[in-house]
Design a protein around this motif. Structure first.
Motif, PDB file in Angstrom:
ATOM      1  N   ALA A  91      -6.852  -1.187   3.709  1.00 50.26           N
ATOM      2  CA  ALA A  91      -6.263  -2.413   3.298  1.00 50.26           C
ATOM      3  C   ALA A  91      -6.457  -3.420   4.496  1.00 50.26           C
ATOM      4  O   ALA A  91      -6.382  -4.460   4.434  1.00 50.26           O
ATOM      5  CB  ALA A  91      -4.972  -2.315   2.754  1.00 50.26           C
ATOM      6  N   ASP A 120      -4.936   1.990  -4.471  1.00 49.29           N
ATOM      7  CA  ASP A 120      -5.037   3.296  -3.852  1.00 49.29           C
ATOM      8  C   ASP A 120      -5.425   3.274  -2.544  1.00 49.29           C
ATOM      9  O   ASP A 120      -5.803   4.315  -1.882  1.00 49.29           O
ATOM     10  CB  ASP A 120      -5.483   4.462  -4.701  1.00 49.29           C
ATOM     11  CG  ASP A 120      -6.996   4.483  -5.104  1.00 49.29           C
ATOM     12  OD1 ASP A 120      -7.418   3.210  -4.714  1.00 49.29           O
ATOM     13  OD2 ASP A 120      -7.537   5.226  -5.412  1.00 49.29           O
ATOM     14  N   MET A 121      -5.736   2.051  -1.981  1.00 44.95           N
ATOM     15  CA  MET A 121      -6.378   1.995  -0.545  1.00 44.95           C
ATOM     16  C   MET A 121      -5.460   2.438   0.532  1.00 44.95           C
ATOM     17  O   MET A 121      -4.409   2.624   0.324  1.00 44.95           O
ATOM     18  CB  MET A 121      -6.544   0.627  -0.184  1.00 44.95           C
ATOM     19  CG  MET A 121      -7.765  -0.042  -0.677  1.00 44.95           C
ATOM     20  SD  MET A 121      -7.954  -1.615  -0.024  1.00 44.95           S
ATOM     21  CE  MET A 121      -6.752  -2.691  -0.875  1.00 44.95           C
ATOM     22  N   THR A 122      -6.059   3.123   1.396  1.00 42.33           N
ATOM     23  CA  THR A 122      -5.207   3.501   2.453  1.00 42.33           C
ATOM     24  C   THR A 122      -4.803   2.339   3.628  1.00 42.33           C
ATOM     25  O   THR A 122      -5.483   1.364   3.143  1.00 42.33           O
ATOM     26  CB  THR A 122      -5.990   4.587   3.606  1.00 42.33           C
ATOM     27  OG1 THR A 122      -7.150   3.565   4.110  1.00 42.33           O
ATOM     28  CG2 THR A 122      -6.669   5.726   2.832  1.00 42.33           C
ATOM     29  N   ILE A 123      -3.906   2.623   4.322  1.00 40.29           N
ATOM     30  CA  ILE A 123      -3.371   1.567   5.181  1.00 40.29           C
ATOM     31  C   ILE A 123      -4.504   0.893   5.874  1.00 40.29           C
ATOM     32  O   ILE A 123      -4.487  -0.305   6.158  1.00 40.29           O
ATOM     33  CB  ILE A 123      -2.305   2.030   6.125  1.00 40.29           C
ATOM     34  CG1 ILE A 123      -0.890   2.142   5.112  1.00 40.29           C
ATOM     35  CG2 ILE A 123      -1.946   0.978   7.055  1.00 40.29           C
ATOM     36  CD1 ILE A 123       0.199   3.020   5.768  1.00 40.29           C
ATOM     37  N   ALA A 168      -1.181   5.540  -6.294  1.00 41.71           N
ATOM     38  CA  ALA A 168      -1.491   4.213  -5.921  1.00 41.71           C
ATOM     39  C   ALA A 168      -0.414   3.208  -6.176  1.00 41.71           C
ATOM     40  O   ALA A 168       0.543   3.822  -6.739  1.00 41.71           O
ATOM     41  CB  ALA A 168      -2.704   3.778  -7.085  1.00 41.71           C
ATOM     42  N   ASN A 191      -1.444  -6.351  -4.677  1.00 44.89           N
ATOM     43  CA  ASN A 191      -1.490  -4.799  -4.831  1.00 44.89           C
ATOM     44  C   ASN A 191      -2.631  -4.125  -4.255  1.00 44.89           C
ATOM     45  O   ASN A 191      -3.718  -4.570  -4.291  1.00 44.89           O
ATOM     46  CB  ASN A 191      -1.701  -4.747  -6.547  1.00 44.89           C
ATOM     47  CG  ASN A 191      -1.478  -3.230  -6.882  1.00 44.89           C
ATOM     48  OD1 ASN A 191      -1.535  -2.300  -6.115  1.00 44.89           O
ATOM     49  ND2 ASN A 191      -1.166  -3.061  -8.031  1.00 44.89           N
ATOM     50  N   GLY A 192      -2.155  -3.426  -3.229  1.00 43.66           N
ATOM     51  CA  GLY A 192      -3.189  -2.601  -2.743  1.00 43.66           C
ATOM     52  C   GLY A 192      -3.691  -1.265  -3.166  1.00 43.66           C
ATOM     53  O   GLY A 192      -4.678  -0.588  -2.712  1.00 43.66           O
ATOM     54  N   VAL A 229       0.915  -1.271  -0.119  1.00 39.94           N
ATOM     55  CA  VAL A 229       0.082   0.038   0.096  1.00 39.94           C
ATOM     56  C   VAL A 229       0.769   1.178   0.146  1.00 39.94           C
ATOM     57  O   VAL A 229       2.025   1.279   0.372  1.00 39.94           O
ATOM     58  CB  VAL A 229      -1.096   0.052   1.252  1.00 39.94           C
ATOM     59  CG1 VAL A 229      -2.194  -1.138   1.398  1.00 39.94           C
ATOM     60  CG2 VAL A 229      -0.287  -0.040   2.530  1.00 39.94           C
ATOM     61  N   THR A 230       0.137   2.302  -0.376  1.00 43.54           N
ATOM     62  CA  THR A 230       0.902   3.686  -0.358  1.00 43.54           C
ATOM     63  C   THR A 230       0.645   4.526   0.824  1.00 43.54           C
ATOM     64  O   THR A 230      -0.416   4.262   1.723  1.00 43.54           O
ATOM     65  CB  THR A 230       0.689   4.292  -1.573  1.00 43.54           C
ATOM     66  OG1 THR A 230       1.407   5.585  -1.738  1.00 43.54           O
ATOM     67  CG2 THR A 230      -0.740   4.698  -1.703  1.00 43.54           C
TER      68      THR A 230
END
Length: 113
Positions: free
Chosen positions: A63, A57-60, A35, A54-55, A28-29
Motif C-alpha cells: 500500500a 488485502d494489501m500489505t502495508i 482484508a 480502502n486498502g 490496511v490490515t
C-alpha cells in the motif's frame, strides 16, 4: 477487535482534518489473511465517509509503495482512490476488476509505456 477504535472520536476528527487538508489516508490490515472492509462495520463506514481509502488485502508495504507511485502521477482524488482499489501487479487479490478492464488504469497509465 480488528477494527479501528470506535470510541475514539478524536481519531476520526484527526483523520478528517488531515484528509480535508489533502493528505491521502489508506486503511490496511496487519493480519496475515483477510482484508479491510470499510462497508461492514459502523466504524469502517465512518472512516469511508470522511475519505479514508480502502486498502483491501494489501500489505502495508504494498500500500505504501503503490500510494507513493500513484501520488507521483499527480492524479485527482477520485482517480487516486480508484487506482488504490485496482490491482496493478497482484497486490490486491480481492479486487473485483483488473487493470485491463479499465482503459485509464491500463499498463500504459501506470508505467508510461
Amino acid at each position: 477487535t480488528g477494527n479501528a477504535p470506535s470510541e475514539k472520536e478524536s481519531l476520526v476528527d484527526a483523520l478528517r482534518q488531515v484528509i480535508d487538508n489533502g493528505t491521502a489516508v489508506v486503511a490496511v490490515t496487519q493480519c496475515m489473511r483477510g482484508a479491510v472492509n470499510l462497508e461492514q462495520y459502523e466504524v469502517g463506514k465512518r472512516l469511508k465517509d470522511i475519505g479514508v481509502m480502502n486498502g483491501g488485502d494489501m500489505t502495508i508495504e504494498a500500500a505504501t509503495t503503490k500510494l507513493g507511485y500513484l501520488l507521483s502521477r499527480n492524479l485527482s482524488r477520485q482517480v487516486l482512490e480508484r487506482g488504490m482499489s485496482e490491482s496493478i501487479r497482484g497486490e490486491l487479490t480481492n479486487s473485483d476488476e483488473t487493470t485491463h478492464k479499465i482503459p485509464f488504469m491500463s499498463r500504459d497509465f501506470y508505467f508510461g509505456l
